[in-house]
Design an enzyme around this catalytic site. Structure first.
Site, PDB file in Angstrom:
ATOM      1  N   LYS A 157      45.351  30.292  41.490  1.00 16.44           N
ATOM      2  CA  LYS A 157      45.425  29.793  42.860  1.00 16.44           C
ATOM      3  C   LYS A 157      45.815  28.322  42.937  1.00 16.44           C
ATOM      4  O   LYS A 157      46.530  27.904  43.853  1.00 16.44           O
ATOM      5  CB  LYS A 157      44.093  30.037  43.571  1.00 16.44           C
ATOM      6  CG  LYS A 157      43.853  31.478  43.974  1.00 16.44           C
ATOM      7  CD  LYS A 157      42.568  31.614  44.763  1.00 16.44           C
ATOM      8  CE  LYS A 157      42.464  32.976  45.429  1.00 16.44           C
ATOM      9  NZ  LYS A 157      42.465  34.082  44.479  1.00 16.44           N
ATOM     10  N   GLU A 192      38.721  24.352  48.738  1.00 17.00           N
ATOM     11  CA  GLU A 192      39.683  24.184  49.825  1.00 17.00           C
ATOM     12  C   GLU A 192      38.945  24.051  51.144  1.00 17.00           C
ATOM     13  O   GLU A 192      37.851  24.615  51.316  1.00 17.00           O
ATOM     14  CB  GLU A 192      40.618  25.404  49.922  1.00 17.00           C
ATOM     15  CG  GLU A 192      41.859  25.321  49.082  1.00 17.00           C
ATOM     16  CD  GLU A 192      42.811  26.462  49.389  1.00 17.00           C
ATOM     17  OE1 GLU A 192      43.989  26.331  49.034  1.00 17.00           O
ATOM     18  OE2 GLU A 192      42.389  27.492  49.956  1.00 17.00           O
ATOM     19  N   ARG A 198      53.012  41.738  44.208  1.00 11.13           N
ATOM     20  CA  ARG A 198      52.996  43.198  44.131  1.00 11.13           C
ATOM     21  C   ARG A 198      53.208  43.773  45.524  1.00 11.13           C
ATOM     22  O   ARG A 198      53.288  43.042  46.511  1.00 11.13           O
ATOM     23  CB  ARG A 198      51.650  43.681  43.600  1.00 11.13           C
ATOM     24  CG  ARG A 198      50.477  43.115  44.409  1.00 11.13           C
ATOM     25  CD  ARG A 198      49.156  43.731  44.028  1.00 11.13           C
ATOM     26  NE  ARG A 198      48.015  43.009  44.585  1.00 11.13           N
ATOM     27  CZ  ARG A 198      47.572  43.109  45.828  1.00 11.13           C
ATOM     28  NH1 ARG A 198      48.214  43.885  46.693  1.00 11.13           N
ATOM     29  NH2 ARG A 198      46.526  42.422  46.235  1.00 11.13           N
TER      30      ARG A 198
END
Length: 448
Positions: free
Chosen positions: A116, A200, A295
């Site tokens: 991430k 975050e 994906r």
């Protein structure tokens, strides 16, 4: 086009991939665990190979057994679906090293986007907005507390190597941060083999909106609209729709452009999703990058419905080095689509409720209604895997018409045996913030 395809997955997504492959004349091979032998995806494939017992580590996540099945059956390519090995870069490399075609992006891109922190730093370099947060993994509690003073509360505490809504916690102050740090870091170490943490800024009243991108064989990257995925429980999606209601048109255009630029920057090929959080009210909305899923997404059918395409076919065409089935650069959306994830779980607390399927009646014959299912009457939902049983997708010219069709379809969808969340969706369609399109990621928590 590739001549044969091994589907390294199970349930509804394996069945869905097989359906497109067979339409294209591609021979299909299913792999399955021993307890999945009676599921529809196994019998509908041209060939099936049992690869181990129920435990995913011994079957669907076992790269050695999946690759051995591919070689033994003469498969030319492997489609991983979602989950299991779909975002495993090491597995993707092994597929290519074995001389097979990997139906997905380059393994290096999977690696980059699977972390991430690296992902947010990479997309930030393209100009895409990112939430205030740490630029490197936080590896101890004291460093997390120090970093929080710079980032600011409230915070989302995330496993840097996490995904699928797992390995996350919210901290409103230092005490909560210390508690969440230990919990998330420990979970991340056990689940992902990496205790690194990303901090975050947390946006409590946000919308979870994602952009579908497709990197073509010639290097072109296109955006095929966006989907609102804000109806969630435990950070996992229940309902998705496209286009997103109550979204500033100018912001939508910016998000699509930013997603394309991010895809170009990393050399993206095949299907992928750029996930974002939109915060603020109409007229003052903005967005920040959340993550990129390398994906096919569970919710891809809503994009297929509004764009009139088959994303699995486009995936196979990219993997085969072929141009798309139509000019995707100028493709325009039509109407509105909503997807409901029919899970084997109780509709109040959303706890798993596996069991034998004693009744399975899909809403067949209704206009604009599609069901992608993994089970039929007489099969069994086991606790060994995800609780997803089927996806109900409705499409109509307008959102109002789509919701009307959803009510009709839900009333006609009957499942007995496993607990299921169909009653929750009926309740959701009477929730004012959902019907008017102003809902945020807190909608389920407010309903419960």
């Amino acid at each position: 086009m590739i001549e044969s395809l091994l589907v390294a997955n199970r349930g509804e997504i394996a069945r869905r991939i097989i359906r497109t492959a067979r339409r294209l004349g591609v021979r299909t091979i299913a792999v399955h665990s021993d307890i999945d032998a009676g599921l529809p995806f196994v019998t509908e494939a041209d060939e099936a190979v049992e690869i181990g017992p129920a435990a995913p580590a011994e079957s669907y996540r076992n790269a050695e057994r999946v690759l051995a099945a591919a070689v033994r059956t003469g498969a030319a390519a492997i489609h991983p679906g979602y989950g299991f090995l779909s975002e495993n870069a090491a597995f993707a490399r092994r597929v290519r090293e074995a001389g097979l075609v990997w139906v997905g992006p380059d393994p290096d891109v999977i690696d980059l986007m699977g972390d991430k922190i690296n992902a947010r730093n990479a997309v930030a370099a393209t100009g895409m907005p990112v939430a205030p947060g740490t630029l490197e993994p936080v590896t101890d509690e004291a460093a997390a507390v120090e970093a929080a003073d710079t980032v600011g509360y409230p915070l989302m505490v995330k496993a840097s190597a996490g995904g699928g809504g797992m390995g996350m916690g919210i901290a409103h102050d230092e005490a909560e941060l210390r508690k969440q740090y230990g919990a998330v870091s420990g979970f991340a170490a056990r689940m992902f083999g990496d205790p690194g943490i990303l901090l975050e800024r947390y946006y409590p009243a946000a919308r979870h909106i994602e952009v579908q991108i497709l990197g073509l064989a010639d290097g072109t990257v296109v955006a095929l609209g966006e989907r609102n995925c804000s109806v969630q429980r435990r950070n996992q999606k229940l309902v998705e729709e496209s286009p997103s209601p109550d979204l500033d048109p100018g912001l939508r255009a910016r998000m699509l452009t930013a997603a394309v630029e991010a895809g170009k920057a990393v050399g993206y090929r095949n299907a992928g999703t750029v996930e974002c959080l939109v915060h603020g009210e109409q007229g003052a909305q903005d967005f920040v990058f959340l993550e990129m899923n390398t994906r096919l997404q569970v919710e891809h059918p809503v994009t297929e419905a509004v764009y009139g395409i088959d994303l699995v076919e486009e995936q196979l065409r990219v993997a085969s080095g072929l141009p798309p089935s139509t000019d995707l650069t100028g493709l325009q959306p039509h109407g509105h689509a909503v997807e409901f994830r029919v899970n084997a779980e109780d509709p109040i607390r959303f706890l798993p409720g596996p069991g034998a399927v004693t009744r399975w009646e899909e809403p067949v014959g209704l206009p604009g209604v599609r069901v992608d299912s993994g089970y039929v009457e007489g099969t069994k939902v086991t606790p060994a895997y995800d609780s997803l049983m089927a996806k109900l997708i409705v499409h109509a010219d307008t959102r109002e018409e789509a919701l009307t069709r959803a009510r009709e379809a839900l009333a006609a969808f009957a499942v007995s045996g496993p607990k299921n969340n169909l009653p929750f969706f009926t309740e959701l369609l009477d929730e004012p913030t959902f019907t008017d399109g102003t809902y945020t990621t807190s909608i389920v928590a407010k309903m419960r």
